[in-house]
Design a protein around this motif. Structure first.
Motif, PDB file in Angstrom:
ATOM      1  N   ASP A  53       3.802 -22.272 -10.394  1.00 45.32           N
ATOM      2  CA  ASP A  53       3.965 -23.864 -10.819  1.00 45.32           C
ATOM      3  C   ASP A  53       4.770 -24.470  -9.765  1.00 45.32           C
ATOM      4  O   ASP A  53       5.605 -23.726  -9.022  1.00 45.32           O
ATOM      5  N   LEU A  54       4.571 -25.678  -9.521  1.00 43.58           N
ATOM      6  CA  LEU A  54       5.363 -26.332  -8.480  1.00 43.58           C
ATOM      7  C   LEU A  54       6.711 -26.789  -8.985  1.00 43.58           C
ATOM      8  O   LEU A  54       7.472 -26.963  -7.987  1.00 43.58           O
ATOM      9  N   GLY A  55       7.023 -26.476 -10.154  1.00 47.41           N
ATOM     10  CA  GLY A  55       8.535 -26.650 -10.691  1.00 47.41           C
ATOM     11  C   GLY A  55       9.321 -25.516 -10.168  1.00 47.41           C
ATOM     12  O   GLY A  55      10.436 -25.645  -9.705  1.00 47.41           O
ATOM     13  N   SER A  56       8.892 -24.176 -10.454  1.00 45.48           N
ATOM     14  CA  SER A  56       9.948 -23.096 -10.347  1.00 45.48           C
ATOM     15  C   SER A  56       9.496 -22.530  -8.806  1.00 45.48           C
ATOM     16  O   SER A  56      10.526 -21.851  -8.231  1.00 45.48           O
ATOM     17  N   GLY A  57       8.497 -22.549  -8.230  1.00 49.22           N
ATOM     18  CA  GLY A  57       7.904 -22.064  -6.899  1.00 49.22           C
ATOM     19  C   GLY A  57       8.082 -20.676  -7.013  1.00 49.22           C
ATOM     20  O   GLY A  57       7.723 -19.948  -6.108  1.00 49.22           O
ATOM     21  N   ARG A  58       7.672 -20.080  -8.222  1.00 45.29           N
ATOM     22  CA  ARG A  58       7.604 -18.679  -8.140  1.00 45.29           C
ATOM     23  C   ARG A  58       6.275 -18.074  -7.792  1.00 45.29           C
ATOM     24  O   ARG A  58       5.265 -18.833  -7.874  1.00 45.29           O
ATOM     25  N   ALA A  59       6.215 -16.940  -7.120  1.00 51.00           N
ATOM     26  CA  ALA A  59       4.824 -16.699  -6.341  1.00 51.00           C
ATOM     27  C   ALA A  59       3.950 -16.417  -7.149  1.00 51.00           C
ATOM     28  O   ALA A  59       4.049 -15.741  -8.430  1.00 51.00           O
ATOM     29  N   ALA A  60       2.616 -16.676  -7.075  1.00 52.11           N
ATOM     30  CA  ALA A  60       1.486 -16.443  -7.654  1.00 52.11           C
ATOM     31  C   ALA A  60       1.316 -14.987  -7.791  1.00 52.11           C
ATOM     32  O   ALA A  60       1.473 -14.265  -6.699  1.00 52.11           O
ATOM     33  N   ARG A  61       0.676 -14.245  -8.699  1.00 51.37           N
ATOM     34  CA  ARG A  61       0.522 -12.914  -9.104  1.00 51.37           C
ATOM     35  C   ARG A  61      -0.997 -12.504  -8.800  1.00 51.37           C
ATOM     36  O   ARG A  61      -2.035 -13.225  -9.371  1.00 51.37           O
ATOM     37  N   ALA A  62      -1.471 -11.644  -8.139  1.00 48.61           N
ATOM     38  CA  ALA A  62      -2.706 -11.228  -7.882  1.00 48.61           C
ATOM     39  C   ALA A  62      -3.352 -10.854  -9.151  1.00 48.61           C
ATOM     40  O   ALA A  62      -4.679 -10.853  -9.310  1.00 48.61           O
ATOM     41  N   ASP A  63      -2.841 -10.437 -10.195  1.00 43.81           N
ATOM     42  CA  ASP A  63      -3.319 -10.042 -11.659  1.00 43.81           C
ATOM     43  C   ASP A  63      -3.152 -11.210 -12.616  1.00 43.81           C
ATOM     44  O   ASP A  63      -3.533 -11.026 -13.711  1.00 43.81           O
ATOM     45  N   GLY A  64      -3.148 -12.397 -11.848  1.00 48.22           N
ATOM     46  CA  GLY A  64      -2.889 -13.663 -12.820  1.00 48.22           C
ATOM     47  C   GLY A  64      -4.254 -14.136 -13.420  1.00 48.22           C
ATOM     48  O   GLY A  64      -5.264 -14.049 -13.031  1.00 48.22           O
ATOM     49  N   ARG A  65      -4.168 -14.449 -14.592  1.00 51.11           N
ATOM     50  CA  ARG A  65      -5.413 -15.078 -15.003  1.00 51.11           C
ATOM     51  C   ARG A  65      -5.645 -16.400 -14.980  1.00 51.11           C
ATOM     52  O   ARG A  65      -4.832 -17.301 -14.421  1.00 51.11           O
ATOM     53  N   PHE A  66      -6.800 -17.074 -15.073  1.00 50.79           N
ATOM     54  CA  PHE A  66      -7.268 -18.148 -14.540  1.00 50.79           C
ATOM     55  C   PHE A  66      -8.539 -18.746 -15.514  1.00 50.79           C
ATOM     56  O   PHE A  66      -9.434 -18.034 -16.069  1.00 50.79           O
ATOM     57  N   ARG A  67      -8.856 -20.094 -15.650  1.00 45.72           N
ATOM     58  CA  ARG A  67      -9.824 -20.411 -16.251  1.00 45.72           C
ATOM     59  C   ARG A  67     -11.273 -20.330 -15.303  1.00 45.72           C
ATOM     60  O   ARG A  67     -11.184 -20.527 -14.173  1.00 45.72           O
ATOM     61  N   ILE A  68     -12.268 -19.694 -15.846  1.00 42.92           N
ATOM     62  CA  ILE A  68     -13.594 -19.289 -15.076  1.00 42.92           C
ATOM     63  C   ILE A  68     -14.543 -20.426 -15.232  1.00 42.92           C
ATOM     64  O   ILE A  68     -15.651 -20.278 -14.649  1.00 42.92           O
ATOM     65  N   GLY A  69     -14.569 -21.650 -15.968  1.00 39.49           N
ATOM     66  CA  GLY A  69     -15.529 -22.502 -16.064  1.00 39.49           C
ATOM     67  C   GLY A  69     -16.826 -21.964 -16.289  1.00 39.49           C
ATOM     68  O   GLY A  69     -16.991 -21.153 -17.011  1.00 39.49           O
ATOM     69  N   SER A  70     -17.780 -22.205 -15.258  1.00 43.46           N
ATOM     70  CA  SER A  70     -19.145 -21.989 -15.667  1.00 43.46           C
ATOM     71  C   SER A  70     -19.471 -20.618 -15.273  1.00 43.46           C
ATOM     72  O   SER A  70     -20.695 -20.271 -15.718  1.00 43.46           O
ATOM     73  N   VAL A  71     -18.534 -19.784 -14.622  1.00 41.74           N
ATOM     74  CA  VAL A  71     -19.018 -18.238 -14.701  1.00 41.74           C
ATOM     75  C   VAL A  71     -19.220 -17.624 -16.387  1.00 41.74           C
ATOM     76  O   VAL A  71     -19.768 -16.670 -16.440  1.00 41.74           O
ATOM     77  N   THR A  72     -18.598 -18.567 -17.092  1.00 37.65           N
ATOM     78  CA  THR A  72     -18.904 -18.094 -18.612  1.00 37.65           C
ATOM     79  C   THR A  72     -20.466 -17.938 -18.855  1.00 37.65           C
ATOM     80  O   THR A  72     -20.911 -17.202 -19.641  1.00 37.65           O
ATOM     81  N   LYS A  73     -21.049 -18.593 -18.353  1.00 40.32           N
ATOM     82  CA  LYS A  73     -22.568 -18.986 -18.516  1.00 40.32           C
ATOM     83  C   LYS A  73     -23.444 -17.303 -18.228  1.00 40.32           C
ATOM     84  O   LYS A  73     -24.274 -17.151 -18.883  1.00 40.32           O
ATOM     85  N   THR A  74     -22.891 -16.689 -16.987  1.00 39.55           N
ATOM     86  CA  THR A  74     -23.406 -15.454 -16.867  1.00 39.55           C
ATOM     87  C   THR A  74     -23.021 -14.469 -18.087  1.00 39.55           C
ATOM     88  O   THR A  74     -23.876 -13.638 -18.390  1.00 39.55           O
ATOM     89  N   PHE A  75     -21.918 -14.355 -18.588  1.00 40.15           N
ATOM     90  CA  PHE A  75     -21.599 -13.755 -19.749  1.00 40.15           C
ATOM     91  C   PHE A  75     -22.594 -14.082 -21.304  1.00 40.15           C
ATOM     92  O   PHE A  75     -22.998 -13.045 -21.880  1.00 40.15           O
ATOM     93  N   VAL A  76     -22.711 -15.369 -21.112  1.00 42.78           N
ATOM     94  CA  VAL A  76     -23.436 -15.712 -22.330  1.00 42.78           C
ATOM     95  C   VAL A  76     -24.949 -15.465 -22.183  1.00 42.78           C
ATOM     96  O   VAL A  76     -25.515 -14.947 -23.088  1.00 42.78           O
ATOM     97  N   SER A  77     -25.614 -15.737 -21.131  1.00 40.83           N
ATOM     98  CA  SER A  77     -26.812 -15.185 -20.477  1.00 40.83           C
ATOM     99  C   SER A  77     -27.054 -13.575 -20.827  1.00 40.83           C
ATOM    100  O   SER A  77     -28.201 -13.207 -21.424  1.00 40.83           O
TER     101      SER A  77
END
Length: 425
Positions: free
Chosen positions: A100-124
């Motif tokens: 985050d821009l407030g703390s400046g802590r480094a991003a993690r390679a195992d971090g989670r994120f919203r996947i948007g339309s990649v969800t469609k492949t799961f649903v299909s």
């Protein structure tokens, strides 16, 4: 997802808070000013190394670290995480930027994120499992499962929902999902992002517009198709599409960091924040009510989980050969300079074809692609500062995409080739 959700007109040039396909001219995708994080007073780290196992420390067959770091150093993304797998083994993993821009802590390679339309492949994939079980047929009309829910439902098939040939209007292209100026963006940030939608509400928005074309007579990416697909899954199974994805895919594959949160606004576990640009600086957009996306884009995952899902799907662990063949039977998709199967995109590159999906939701963009034979996968998530775009991020994403797909050979290096990538939301 597809249309410019709350996309700004005028000064923002419809590049604002986009829940939709970024159909950017040429080969680039949504971009972010290189000075975005600096403007917030944060020094963004270039990269965070992968976790410490011997396999992860070994030199990867294709080192995507420079391309990942370029998203932060030159493209200006606040964070980026990625992973590549080859023949069932992790070949590369890395992270760049800040949590985050407030703390400046480094991003993690195992971090989670919203996947948007990649969800469609799961649903299909769930739908095709139900076809394998004889509980659905791809050429059944929507009307059979959801009587009266959509105009002309007797002429629209489940297959046409999955490959976007139904002609149904994309509800996200309705004006109520667009912003036009800073005032409407502020209103969305204060109130609109917490709105709770039922799938029926979203379908009703679509039904208020004329279709793009008669069923089967064209191609147009429409999130409405997957809202209806999620409703059909519930009708047939008696369970929500989220529950079916969890019990059929997430559980068996042990995708422990993958969730489909319904209306919960947060992202569980470690994650980088998403932002949108206002005149006074970045505004945090990490928390939203994702019912606006539902079965079209509600998911949360990690690069590792997405790669494992792709490997299992194309490795034949989730579908019969006949259903996987139907899933990869693709029609021309001129809007995205690609071909579209059943919840899958095929990009034809100089080095061959890659399969998967892209996705986006405010603050997050995702790429999941790989080889048709299941031998190679790569996943990338990057956090764009919506509304502060330049050409730099598009070039950085193209460079990552081409090198991940084609390796370090001439096809990846030749700038004249370019990338056809369009991010779908």
């Amino acid at each position: 997802m597809n249309a410019d959700h709350l996309a700004g007109a005028g000064r923002r040039g419809r590049l604002g808070l986009r829940l939709a396909a970024v159909a950017v001219a040429g080969v680039t995708v949504a971009t972010l000013a290189p000075t975005a994080a600096v403007a917030a007073g944060v020094e963004v780290p270039a990269a965070v190394g992968a976790a410490g196992t011997e396999e992860e420390r070994r030199r990867p067959a294709v080192d995507l670290g420079p391309e990942l770091r370029a998203l932060v150093e030159r493209g200006g993304a606040t964070a980026a995480v990625g992973e590549a797998r080859e023949n069932g083994r992790r070949a590369w993993r890395d992270a760049a930027g800040v949590v985050d821009l407030g703390s400046g802590r480094a991003a993690r390679a195992d971090g989670r994120f919203r996947i948007g339309s990649v969800t469609k492949t799961f649903v299909s994939t769930v739908v095709l499992q139900l076809v394998d079980e004889g509980r659905l047929r791809l050429d059944d009309p929507v009307e059979r499962y959801l009587p009266g829910i959509v105009p002309n439902g007797g002429a629209i098939t489940l297959r046409q929902l999955l490959n976007h040939t139904s002609g149904l209007f994309d509800y996200l292209e309705d004006q109520r999902f667009l912003y036009h100026d800073d005032a409407s963006l502020r209103s969305y940030l204060a109130k609109g992002r917490w709105t709770d939608f039922r799938p029926e509400d979203l379908v009703a928005v679509s039904a208020g517009h004329a279709p793009y074309f008669a069923p089967g007579q064209g191609w147009h990416y429409s999130n409405t198709n997957y809202i209806l697909t999620g409703m059909i899954i519930r009708k047939v199974t008696g369970r929500t599409w989220q529950r079916e994805v969890e019990r059929r895919i997430v559980g068996p594959l042990r995708l422990d960091a993958t969730t489909f949160p319904g209306s919960s606004p947060g992202i569980p576990g470690p994650h980088a924040h998403g932002y949108v640009q206002l005149p006074e600086g970045p505004a945090d957009i990490t928390l939203i009510n994702p019912t606006v996306a539902d079965a079209a884009g509600n998911g949360i995952s990690t690069a590792a989980d997405l790669d494992r899902f792709h490997a299992a799907l194309f490795g034949g662990r989730l579908l019969s050969p006949a259903r996987l063949a139907e899933m990869t039977t693709a029609v021309p998709a001129p809007m995205i300079a690609a071909h579209y199967g059943l919840g899958l995109i095929r990009y034809d590159l100089p080095c061959g074809e890659v399969w998967g999906h892209t996705g986006g939701i405010p603050g997050y963009n995702t790429i999941l692609l790989g080889a048709r034979d299941g031998s190679r996968q790569f996943a990338l998530s990057f956090n764009v500062l919506e509304g502060a775009e330049t050409d730099e991020t598009g070039a950085a994403i193209d460079a990552f995409f081409m090198k991940a797909a084609c390796g370090a050979g001439p096809a990846a290096r030749d700038g004249r080739v370019g990338s056809p990538l369009k991010l779908l939301r």
